[in-house]
Design an enzyme around this catalytic site. Structure first.
Site, PDB file in Angstrom:
ATOM      1  CG  ASP A  22       6.734  60.563  55.717  1.00  0.00           C
ATOM      2  OD1 ASP A  22       6.333  61.278  55.916  1.00  0.00           O
ATOM      3  OD2 ASP A  22       7.261  60.319  56.890  1.00  0.00           O
ATOM      4  N   GLY A  69       1.921  58.876  58.018  1.00  0.00           N
ATOM      5  CA  GLY A  69       0.954  57.831  58.736  1.00  0.00           C
ATOM      6  C   GLY A  69       2.209  56.994  59.673  1.00  0.00           C
ATOM      7  CG  ASP A 127      12.571  56.288  52.689  1.00  0.00           C
ATOM      8  OD1 ASP A 127      11.331  56.083  51.761  1.00  0.00           O
ATOM      9  OD2 ASP A 127      12.416  57.018  53.149  1.00  0.00           O
ATOM     10  CB  CYS A 151      34.768  56.588  48.611  1.00  0.00           C
ATOM     11  SG  CYS A 151      33.497  57.346  48.903  1.00  0.00           S
ATOM     12  CB  CYS A 173      32.735  60.791  48.899  1.00  0.00           C
ATOM     13  SG  CYS A 173      33.453  60.730  50.920  1.00  0.00           S
ATOM     14  CB  CYS A 199      36.801  59.190  51.014  1.00  0.00           C
ATOM     15  SG  CYS A 199      36.014  57.883  51.873  1.00  0.00           S
ATOM     16  CG  HIS A 244      32.130  57.605  53.693  1.00  0.00           C
ATOM     17  ND1 HIS A 244      32.487  57.280  52.661  1.00  0.00           N
ATOM     18  CD2 HIS A 244      31.619  55.998  53.984  1.00  0.00           C
ATOM     19  CE1 HIS A 244      32.657  56.200  51.915  1.00  0.00           C
ATOM     20  NE2 HIS A 244      32.087  55.483  52.948  1.00  0.00           N
TER      21      HIS A 244
HETATM   22 ZN   LIG Z   1      33.591  58.240  51.088  1.00  0.00          ZN
END
Ligand SMILES: [Zn+2]
Length: 378
Positions: free
Chosen positions: A97, A100, A283, A327, A329, A332, A358
Protein backbone atom coordinates in the site's frame (compact mmCIF):
# COMPACT_ATOMS: atom_id res chain seq x y z
CA UNK A 1 7.26 -11.37 -16.76
CA UNK A 2 5.57 -8.11 -17.73
CA UNK A 3 2.28 -7.04 -16.21
CA UNK A 4 -0.88 -8.27 -17.89
CA UNK A 5 -4.48 -8.93 -16.96
CA UNK A 6 -6.79 -11.24 -18.84
CA UNK A 7 -10.42 -12.17 -18.25
CA UNK A 8 -11.71 -15.61 -19.23
CA UNK A 9 -15.35 -15.05 -18.44
CA UNK A 10 -17.66 -12.36 -17.05
CA UNK A 11 -20.91 -13.36 -15.32
CA UNK A 12 -24.19 -11.52 -15.80
CA UNK A 13 -23.85 -9.95 -12.33
CA UNK A 14 -20.40 -8.63 -13.25
CA UNK A 15 -18.10 -11.19 -11.57
CA UNK A 16 -14.96 -11.88 -13.58
CA UNK A 17 -12.78 -15.00 -13.72
CA UNK A 18 -9.35 -13.83 -14.73
CA UNK A 19 -5.61 -13.87 -14.30
CA UNK A 20 -3.02 -11.31 -13.32
CA UNK A 21 0.55 -11.83 -14.55
CA UNK A 22 3.14 -10.17 -12.34
CA UNK A 23 6.95 -10.26 -12.16
CA UNK A 24 6.85 -12.87 -9.36
CA UNK A 25 4.13 -15.09 -10.80
CA UNK A 26 0.56 -15.56 -11.92
CA UNK A 27 -2.42 -14.70 -9.71
CA UNK A 28 -5.79 -16.29 -10.45
CA UNK A 29 -8.60 -13.79 -9.90
CA UNK A 30 -10.75 -12.89 -8.09
CA UNK A 31 -8.18 -13.16 -5.31
CA UNK A 32 -8.01 -12.56 -1.59
CA UNK A 33 -4.65 -11.21 -0.39
CA UNK A 34 -3.58 -11.96 3.22
CA UNK A 35 -2.01 -8.94 4.93
CA UNK A 36 1.64 -9.22 5.94
CA UNK A 37 1.84 -5.88 7.76
CA UNK A 38 5.54 -5.79 8.70
CA UNK A 39 6.72 -8.35 6.12
CA UNK A 40 4.97 -11.06 8.12
CA UNK A 41 1.42 -12.40 8.01
CA UNK A 42 1.12 -12.32 11.78
CA UNK A 43 1.80 -15.68 13.46
CA UNK A 44 1.90 -17.60 10.15
CA UNK A 45 5.19 -18.74 8.67
CA UNK A 46 5.85 -18.35 4.93
CA UNK A 47 6.13 -22.11 4.29
CA UNK A 48 2.67 -22.57 5.80
CA UNK A 49 1.29 -19.63 3.79
CA UNK A 50 2.41 -21.41 0.63
CA UNK A 51 0.38 -24.50 1.52
CA UNK A 52 -2.85 -23.39 3.14
CA UNK A 53 -6.14 -23.25 1.29
CA UNK A 54 -7.66 -25.03 -1.64
CA UNK A 55 -5.60 -27.89 -2.99
CA UNK A 56 -2.64 -26.90 -0.83
CA UNK A 57 -1.81 -24.11 -3.25
CA UNK A 58 -1.52 -21.45 -0.58
CA UNK A 59 -1.75 -17.70 -0.81
CA UNK A 60 -1.03 -16.47 -4.34
CA UNK A 61 -0.19 -12.90 -3.35
CA UNK A 62 0.23 -11.08 -0.05
CA UNK A 63 0.26 -7.45 0.98
CA UNK A 64 2.82 -5.55 3.05
CA UNK A 65 2.41 -2.13 4.64
CA UNK A 66 4.72 0.63 3.46
CA UNK A 67 4.25 2.75 6.59
CA UNK A 68 5.30 -0.07 8.93
CA UNK A 69 8.31 -1.19 6.86
CA UNK A 70 9.45 2.40 6.36
CA UNK A 71 9.51 2.94 10.14
CA UNK A 72 10.93 -0.48 10.99
CA UNK A 73 13.32 -1.86 9.77
CA UNK A 74 13.44 0.96 7.18
CA UNK A 75 13.13 0.74 3.39
CA UNK A 76 16.87 1.30 2.86
CA UNK A 77 17.66 -1.80 4.90
CA UNK A 78 15.01 -3.83 3.05
CA UNK A 79 16.48 -2.68 -0.25
CA UNK A 80 19.97 -3.68 0.91
CA UNK A 81 18.56 -7.13 1.68
CA UNK A 82 17.33 -7.46 -1.92
CA UNK A 83 13.80 -6.08 -1.49
CA UNK A 84 10.90 -7.34 0.54
CA UNK A 85 10.53 -10.64 -1.38
CA UNK A 86 14.06 -11.75 -0.63
CA UNK A 87 14.13 -10.20 2.85
CA UNK A 88 11.15 -12.27 4.01
CA UNK A 89 11.82 -15.22 1.69
CA UNK A 90 8.54 -14.98 -0.20
CA UNK A 91 9.04 -15.42 -3.92
CA UNK A 92 5.40 -15.11 -4.92
CA UNK A 93 3.70 -11.85 -5.88
CA UNK A 94 3.30 -9.04 -3.36
CA UNK A 95 1.60 -5.67 -3.18
CA UNK A 96 2.48 -2.68 -1.00
CA UNK A 97 0.00 0.00 0.00
CA UNK A 98 1.11 3.62 -0.23
CA UNK A 99 1.45 4.27 3.49
CA UNK A 100 -1.35 6.81 3.27
CA UNK A 101 -3.94 4.85 5.19
CA UNK A 102 -1.62 4.15 8.15
CA UNK A 103 -0.25 7.70 8.21
CA UNK A 104 -3.83 8.91 8.58
CA UNK A 105 -5.05 6.20 10.95
CA UNK A 106 -2.07 5.36 13.21
CA UNK A 107 0.24 8.31 13.49
CA UNK A 108 -0.21 11.37 15.67
CA UNK A 109 0.07 15.10 15.01
CA UNK A 110 -0.43 14.98 11.28
CA UNK A 111 0.01 18.14 9.25
CA UNK A 112 -1.26 17.92 5.69
CA UNK A 113 -0.20 20.39 3.02
CA UNK A 114 -0.35 20.14 -0.74
CA UNK A 115 3.26 18.93 -0.58
CA UNK A 116 2.57 15.92 1.64
CA UNK A 117 2.00 14.85 5.23
CA UNK A 118 4.14 15.48 8.27
CA UNK A 119 3.49 12.97 11.03
CA UNK A 120 4.91 11.43 14.15
CA UNK A 121 5.72 7.73 14.33
CA UNK A 122 3.31 5.68 16.45
CA UNK A 123 6.40 3.75 17.67
CA UNK A 124 8.65 6.45 19.14
CA UNK A 125 7.11 9.82 18.35
CA UNK A 126 9.85 10.70 15.85
CA UNK A 127 8.91 13.16 13.09
CA UNK A 128 8.58 12.10 9.44
CA UNK A 129 7.37 13.49 6.14
CA UNK A 130 5.63 11.55 3.39
CA UNK A 131 5.03 13.03 -0.03
CA UNK A 132 3.85 11.18 -3.15
CA UNK A 133 7.47 11.14 -4.35
CA UNK A 134 8.74 9.77 -1.05
CA UNK A 135 6.05 7.06 -0.96
CA UNK A 136 7.16 6.01 -4.45
CA UNK A 137 10.84 5.91 -3.42
CA UNK A 138 9.96 3.77 -0.40
CA UNK A 139 7.74 1.43 -2.41
CA UNK A 140 10.30 1.04 -5.18
CA UNK A 141 12.94 0.18 -2.56
CA UNK A 142 10.62 -2.40 -0.99
CA UNK A 143 10.00 -3.78 -4.47
CA UNK A 144 6.55 -5.37 -4.33
CA UNK A 145 5.06 -6.39 -7.70
CA UNK A 146 2.29 -3.80 -7.33
CA UNK A 147 2.69 -0.37 -5.73
CA UNK A 148 -0.09 2.08 -4.92
CA UNK A 149 -0.31 5.83 -5.46
CA UNK A 150 -0.09 7.99 -2.34
CA UNK A 151 -3.55 9.20 -1.32
CA UNK A 152 -5.20 11.17 1.44
CA UNK A 153 -7.74 9.20 3.44
CA UNK A 154 -10.45 11.56 4.58
CA UNK A 155 -11.83 11.16 8.10
CA UNK A 156 -15.31 9.64 8.47
CA UNK A 157 -17.85 11.01 8.52
CA UNK A 158 -16.82 13.94 6.34
CA UNK A 159 -18.96 16.52 4.56
CA UNK A 160 -19.32 16.55 0.77
CA UNK A 161 -17.19 19.72 0.59
CA UNK A 162 -14.43 18.29 2.77
CA UNK A 163 -14.47 14.99 0.86
CA UNK A 164 -14.26 16.77 -2.49
CA UNK A 165 -11.34 18.88 -1.31
CA UNK A 166 -9.50 15.79 -0.05
CA UNK A 167 -10.24 13.96 -3.29
CA UNK A 168 -8.69 16.81 -5.27
CA UNK A 169 -5.51 16.43 -3.25
CA UNK A 170 -5.57 12.65 -3.86
CA UNK A 171 -5.81 13.22 -7.62
CA UNK A 172 -2.91 15.69 -7.64
CA UNK A 173 -0.88 13.24 -5.56
CA UNK A 174 -1.79 10.37 -7.91
CA UNK A 175 -0.36 12.29 -10.87
CA UNK A 176 2.78 13.16 -8.90
CA UNK A 177 3.09 9.51 -7.80
CA UNK A 178 2.86 8.36 -11.41
CA UNK A 179 5.35 10.93 -12.70
CA UNK A 180 7.92 10.03 -10.04
CA UNK A 181 7.32 6.30 -10.41
CA UNK A 182 7.85 6.43 -14.19
CA UNK A 183 11.20 8.14 -13.72
CA UNK A 184 12.52 5.74 -11.09
CA UNK A 185 10.83 2.37 -11.63
CA UNK A 186 13.94 0.80 -13.13
CA UNK A 187 15.66 1.07 -9.75
CA UNK A 188 13.49 -1.69 -8.24
CA UNK A 189 15.84 -4.19 -6.49
CA UNK A 190 15.05 -7.12 -8.83
CA UNK A 191 15.03 -5.16 -12.13
CA UNK A 192 18.04 -6.99 -13.56
CA UNK A 193 17.48 -10.35 -11.87
CA UNK A 194 14.03 -10.58 -13.47
CA UNK A 195 15.15 -9.54 -16.93
CA UNK A 196 14.06 -5.92 -16.80
CA UNK A 197 10.64 -6.58 -15.21
CA UNK A 198 9.15 -3.67 -13.32
CA UNK A 199 6.52 -2.91 -10.71
CA UNK A 200 3.04 -1.74 -11.67
CA UNK A 201 1.47 1.33 -10.09
CA UNK A 202 -2.27 1.25 -9.32
CA UNK A 203 -4.50 4.26 -8.72
CA UNK A 204 -6.89 4.69 -5.77
CA UNK A 205 -10.40 6.03 -6.22
CA UNK A 206 -11.59 8.10 -3.25
CA UNK A 207 -14.75 10.14 -2.84
CA UNK A 208 -15.97 9.02 0.58
CA UNK A 209 -19.61 8.02 0.80
CA UNK A 210 -20.76 10.24 -2.09
CA UNK A 211 -21.64 8.50 -5.36
CA UNK A 212 -21.09 11.64 -7.47
CA UNK A 213 -17.59 12.08 -6.02
CA UNK A 214 -16.78 8.40 -6.55
CA UNK A 215 -17.71 8.83 -10.23
CA UNK A 216 -15.62 11.99 -10.54
CA UNK A 217 -12.66 10.34 -8.82
CA UNK A 218 -12.85 7.21 -10.98
CA UNK A 219 -13.04 9.28 -14.18
CA UNK A 220 -10.13 11.47 -13.17
CA UNK A 221 -7.93 8.49 -12.33
CA UNK A 222 -8.88 6.58 -15.48
CA UNK A 223 -7.55 9.55 -17.48
CA UNK A 224 -4.15 8.84 -15.92
CA UNK A 225 -4.08 5.43 -17.65
CA UNK A 226 -2.79 3.37 -14.76
CA UNK A 227 -2.65 -0.45 -15.14
CA UNK A 228 -5.14 -1.09 -12.31
CA UNK A 229 -7.50 0.73 -9.99
CA UNK A 230 -8.34 0.39 -6.32
CA UNK A 231 -11.37 1.60 -4.45
CA UNK A 232 -10.12 3.12 -1.21
CA UNK A 233 -11.65 4.74 1.84
CA UNK A 234 -14.30 2.09 2.42
CA UNK A 235 -15.05 -0.28 5.34
CA UNK A 236 -14.14 2.51 7.75
CA UNK A 237 -17.23 2.20 9.91
CA UNK A 238 -20.02 2.92 7.42
CA UNK A 239 -23.00 0.52 7.13
CA UNK A 240 -22.38 -2.45 4.87
CA UNK A 241 -25.08 -1.36 2.38
CA UNK A 242 -23.18 1.89 1.89
CA UNK A 243 -19.91 0.04 1.26
CA UNK A 244 -21.65 -2.10 -1.33
CA UNK A 245 -23.33 0.89 -2.97
CA UNK A 246 -20.05 2.82 -3.20
CA UNK A 247 -18.28 -0.18 -4.73
CA UNK A 248 -21.06 -0.63 -7.29
CA UNK A 249 -21.13 3.11 -8.15
CA UNK A 250 -17.33 3.09 -8.61
CA UNK A 251 -17.05 -0.11 -10.67
CA UNK A 252 -19.39 1.39 -13.27
CA UNK A 253 -16.74 3.94 -14.17
CA UNK A 254 -13.64 1.75 -14.14
CA UNK A 255 -12.32 0.17 -17.35
CA UNK A 256 -13.46 -3.41 -17.80
CA UNK A 257 -10.10 -4.63 -19.03
CA UNK A 258 -8.12 -3.56 -15.95
CA UNK A 259 -8.00 -5.16 -12.49
CA UNK A 260 -10.17 -3.66 -9.76
CA UNK A 261 -9.09 -3.84 -6.16
CA UNK A 262 -11.20 -3.00 -3.11
CA UNK A 263 -8.91 -2.21 -0.19
CA UNK A 264 -9.47 -3.45 3.34
CA UNK A 265 -12.54 -5.69 2.99
CA UNK A 266 -14.11 -7.70 4.54
CA UNK A 267 -16.00 -10.63 6.13
CA UNK A 268 -16.04 -13.90 4.13
CA UNK A 269 -19.56 -13.34 2.81
CA UNK A 270 -18.62 -9.78 1.79
CA UNK A 271 -15.56 -10.81 -0.22
CA UNK A 272 -17.73 -13.31 -2.07
CA UNK A 273 -20.41 -10.70 -2.71
CA UNK A 274 -17.90 -8.14 -4.02
CA UNK A 275 -16.12 -10.72 -6.20
CA UNK A 276 -19.47 -11.52 -7.82
CA UNK A 277 -20.00 -7.80 -8.49
CA UNK A 278 -16.74 -7.63 -10.46
CA UNK A 279 -14.04 -6.91 -7.89
CA UNK A 280 -10.82 -8.79 -8.78
CA UNK A 281 -8.65 -8.22 -5.70
CA UNK A 282 -9.28 -7.71 -1.97
CA UNK A 283 -7.20 -7.66 1.18
CA UNK A 284 -8.09 -7.59 4.86
CA UNK A 285 -6.47 -8.17 8.24
CA UNK A 286 -9.67 -9.78 9.45
CA UNK A 287 -8.85 -13.50 9.11
CA UNK A 288 -5.61 -13.18 11.08
CA UNK A 289 -6.77 -10.49 13.51
CA UNK A 290 -9.97 -12.41 14.31
CA UNK A 291 -7.92 -15.60 14.68
CA UNK A 292 -5.66 -13.98 17.25
CA UNK A 293 -8.79 -13.02 19.20
CA UNK A 294 -10.17 -16.56 19.09
CA UNK A 295 -12.82 -15.78 16.49
CA UNK A 296 -13.13 -18.46 13.82
CA UNK A 297 -15.14 -18.56 10.59
CA UNK A 298 -16.89 -21.72 9.45
CA UNK A 299 -19.91 -23.10 7.65
CA UNK A 300 -22.14 -25.62 9.40
CA UNK A 301 -23.15 -27.04 6.03
CA UNK A 302 -21.56 -26.85 2.60
CA UNK A 303 -22.89 -23.77 0.85
CA UNK A 304 -24.52 -22.59 4.08
CA UNK A 305 -24.13 -19.19 5.71
CA UNK A 306 -20.86 -18.16 7.37
CA UNK A 307 -20.90 -18.80 11.13
CA UNK A 308 -18.59 -17.05 13.62
CA UNK A 309 -17.32 -19.19 16.47
CA UNK A 310 -15.71 -17.87 19.63
CA UNK A 311 -13.28 -20.65 20.52
CA UNK A 312 -12.91 -19.34 24.10
CA UNK A 313 -16.38 -20.52 25.04
CA UNK A 314 -16.67 -23.25 27.64
CA UNK A 315 -19.02 -25.30 25.45
CA UNK A 316 -15.99 -26.28 23.32
CA UNK A 317 -13.94 -27.60 26.26
CA UNK A 318 -14.66 -31.24 25.38
CA UNK A 319 -15.69 -30.83 21.76
CA UNK A 320 -13.99 -33.52 19.70
CA UNK A 321 -14.91 -32.05 16.32
CA UNK A 322 -12.65 -29.94 14.11
CA UNK A 323 -13.52 -26.23 13.73
CA UNK A 324 -15.34 -26.91 10.46
CA UNK A 325 -16.16 -30.48 9.45
CA UNK A 326 -16.05 -29.65 5.74
CA UNK A 327 -12.77 -27.70 5.93
CA UNK A 328 -9.71 -29.52 4.56
CA UNK A 329 -7.16 -27.14 6.07
CA UNK A 330 -4.15 -28.44 7.99
CA UNK A 331 -5.75 -27.35 11.28
CA UNK A 332 -9.13 -28.98 10.75
CA UNK A 333 -7.53 -32.21 9.52
CA UNK A 334 -5.59 -32.58 12.74
CA UNK A 335 -6.90 -30.68 15.77
CA UNK A 336 -10.09 -30.60 17.82
CA UNK A 337 -12.05 -27.60 19.03
CA UNK A 338 -11.22 -28.75 22.57
CA UNK A 339 -7.48 -28.53 21.93
CA UNK A 340 -7.75 -25.13 20.19
CA UNK A 341 -9.81 -23.81 23.12
CA UNK A 342 -7.22 -25.10 25.55
CA UNK A 343 -4.36 -23.41 23.62
CA UNK A 344 -6.25 -20.13 23.55
CA UNK A 345 -7.22 -20.19 27.23
CA UNK A 346 -3.67 -21.17 28.23
CA UNK A 347 -2.23 -18.33 26.16
CA UNK A 348 -0.16 -20.69 24.01
CA UNK A 349 1.19 -18.92 20.87
CA UNK A 350 0.39 -22.01 18.80
CA UNK A 351 -3.30 -21.26 19.33
CA UNK A 352 -2.96 -17.90 17.58
CA UNK A 353 -1.14 -19.54 14.68
CA UNK A 354 -3.64 -22.36 14.24
CA UNK A 355 -6.64 -20.02 14.45
CA UNK A 356 -5.04 -17.70 11.87
CA UNK A 357 -4.22 -20.59 9.54
CA UNK A 358 -7.79 -21.91 9.57
CA UNK A 359 -9.30 -18.48 8.97
CA UNK A 360 -6.91 -17.77 6.10
CA UNK A 361 -7.68 -21.17 4.59
CA UNK A 362 -11.38 -20.39 4.93
CA UNK A 363 -10.95 -17.12 3.00
CA UNK A 364 -8.75 -18.70 0.31
CA UNK A 365 -11.15 -21.64 -0.07
CA UNK A 366 -14.09 -19.26 -0.39
CA UNK A 367 -12.34 -17.42 -3.21
CA UNK A 368 -11.28 -20.67 -4.90
CA UNK A 369 -14.93 -21.76 -4.95
CA UNK A 370 -16.03 -18.38 -6.34
CA UNK A 371 -13.39 -18.66 -9.11
CA UNK A 372 -14.58 -22.18 -9.92
CA UNK A 373 -18.21 -21.08 -10.05
CA UNK A 374 -17.46 -18.02 -12.16
CA UNK A 375 -15.51 -20.22 -14.60
CA UNK A 376 -18.47 -22.61 -14.80
CA UNK A 377 -20.95 -19.78 -15.23
CA UNK A 378 -22.66 -20.41 -11.86
ZN1 LIG B 1 -9.95 -25.40 8.71
Amino acid sequence: MAFSFEIDRTAAEGGRRGRLRLPHGVVETPVFMPVGTAASVKAVEQGVLEEIGAGGNGAQIILANTYHLYLRPGHVLVRTMGGVHRFMSWERPMLTDSGGFQVFSLSALRKVTSEGVEFRSHLDGSKHFFSPEHSMDVQIALGADIAMVFDECVETPASWERTRESMGLTHAWAQRSKDHFELHKETVPWFEALGGAMQSLFGIVQGGMYADLRKESAERLVEMELPGYAVGGLAVGEPREVTREMIARTLEFLPEDKPRYVMGVGYPDEIEEYARMGVDMMDCVLPTRAGRHGLLFLREEIGGPVVRMNIKRKEFAEDQRPIDESCRCMVCRRYTRAYLRHLFVAGEPLGLTLNSVHNLAFYLDTMERVRRELAAGI
